[in-house]
Enzyme design. Structure first.
Site, PDB file in Angstrom:
ATOM      1  N   HIS A 147      -2.823  -0.022  12.722  1.00  0.00           N
ATOM      2  CA  HIS A 147      -1.610   0.445  11.384  1.00  0.00           C
ATOM      3  C   HIS A 147      -1.711   1.907  11.580  1.00  0.00           C
ATOM      4  CE1 HIS A 147      -5.000   2.162   8.488  1.00  0.00           C
ATOM      5  NE2 HIS A 147      -4.536   2.806   8.775  1.00  0.00           N
TER       6      HIS A 147
HETATM    7  P1  TYD Z   1      -7.944  -0.076   6.205  1.00  0.00           P
HETATM    8  O1  TYD Z   1      -7.194   1.447   5.789  1.00  0.00           O
HETATM    9  O2  TYD Z   1      -7.037  -0.960   5.419  1.00  0.00           O
HETATM   10  O3  TYD Z   1      -9.312  -0.122   6.619  1.00  0.00           O
HETATM   11  P2  TYD Z   1      -9.179  -0.190   8.638  1.00  0.00           P
HETATM   12  O4  TYD Z   1      -8.402   0.490   8.517  1.00  0.00           O
HETATM   13  O5  TYD Z   1     -10.969   1.379   8.088  1.00  0.00           O
HETATM   14  O6  TYD Z   1      -8.962  -1.440   9.069  1.00  0.00           O
HETATM   15  O7  TYD Z   1      -8.697  -0.925   4.105  1.00  0.00           O
HETATM   16  C1  TYD Z   1     -10.114  -2.105   3.810  1.00  0.00           C
HETATM   17  C2  TYD Z   1      -8.984  -1.566   2.567  1.00  0.00           C
HETATM   18  O8  TYD Z   1      -9.734  -0.880   1.694  1.00  0.00           O
HETATM   19  C3  TYD Z   1      -7.559  -1.914   1.973  1.00  0.00           C
HETATM   20  O9  TYD Z   1      -7.618  -3.290   1.214  1.00  0.00           O
HETATM   21  C4  TYD Z   1      -6.777  -1.106   0.887  1.00  0.00           C
HETATM   22  C5  TYD Z   1      -8.527  -0.745   0.785  1.00  0.00           C
HETATM   23  N1  TYD Z   1      -8.947   0.652   0.689  1.00  0.00           N
HETATM   24  C6  TYD Z   1      -8.827   1.379  -0.237  1.00  0.00           C
HETATM   25  O10 TYD Z   1      -8.720   0.643  -1.619  1.00  0.00           O
HETATM   26  N2  TYD Z   1      -8.518   2.789  -0.798  1.00  0.00           N
HETATM   27  C7  TYD Z   1      -8.782   3.660   0.374  1.00  0.00           C
HETATM   28  O11 TYD Z   1      -8.727   4.802  -0.064  1.00  0.00           O
HETATM   29  C8  TYD Z   1      -8.923   2.790   2.083  1.00  0.00           C
HETATM   30  C9  TYD Z   1      -8.730   3.986   2.946  1.00  0.00           C
HETATM   31  C10 TYD Z   1      -8.738   1.399   2.114  1.00  0.00           C
END
Ligand code: TYD
Length: 135
Positions: free
Chosen positions: A51
């Site tokens: 992302h």
């Molecule tokens: P995501 O940012 O998509 O993970 P990555 O990029 O590391 O693969 O986050 C995973 C899940 O956690 C998503 O449902 C959003 C949640 N999340 C939060 O609630 N707070 C946060 O600060 C972060 C980073 C993620």
């Protein structure tokens, strides 16, 4: 924002001594923004990220182990190995990022300029490319 130097790093001093390592991260000193959120990726079993963020800026520091980070500003792609607590990777807004090849012991610390906001995420690569193209 796309940096002139891409990707950009911050050098983090290791103030450690015979007792062990010590690193310090400070708002608007070695971290180029006001930190509003800190999180960590631990025990990662597969690639993550995939992302970009519209406004968020981050610094990634690998405290233990190693992983590879792919950064893509829409025209240039760079792969960076994070394997040192003295190397902070700056991930600016509008950068597509992917994290791969986490070692079992990898502890990745992430400092973020804003609180969590799902509306700030761009999770579709084609949408990301269109947004970059349209400025
Ligand atoms: P995501 O940012 O998509 O993970 P990555 O990029 O590391 O693969 O986050 C995973 C899940 O956690 C998503 O449902 C959003 C949640 N999340 C939060 O609630 N707070 C946060 O600060 C972060 C980073 C993620």
């Amino acid at each position: 924002m796309i940096s002139e130097n891409f990707p950009r790093f911050i050098e983090i001093l290791n103030l450690g001594d015979e007792r062990g390592d010590l690193i310090v991260l400070e708002n608007n000193r070695n971290i180029p923004f006001q930190v509003q959120r800190i999180y960590s990726l631990i025990n990662c079993k597969m690639s993550r990220g995939f992302h970009a963020h519209i406004n968020l800026m981050q610094v990634l520091v690998c405290l233990k182990g190693q992983c590879d980070v792919v950064l893509d500003n829409g025209t240039t792609k760079a792969t960076v190995r994070l394997d040192s607590m003295t190397k902070g990777l700056i991930v600016e807004s509008m950068i597509w990022r992917e994290m791969h090849n986490f070692t079992d012991d990898c502890v990745l610390l992430v400092l973020a300029s804003h609180l969590y906001d799902e509306a700030d995420y761009i999770r579709d690569y084609d949408v990301f490319l269109k947004m970059v193209k349209n400025g």
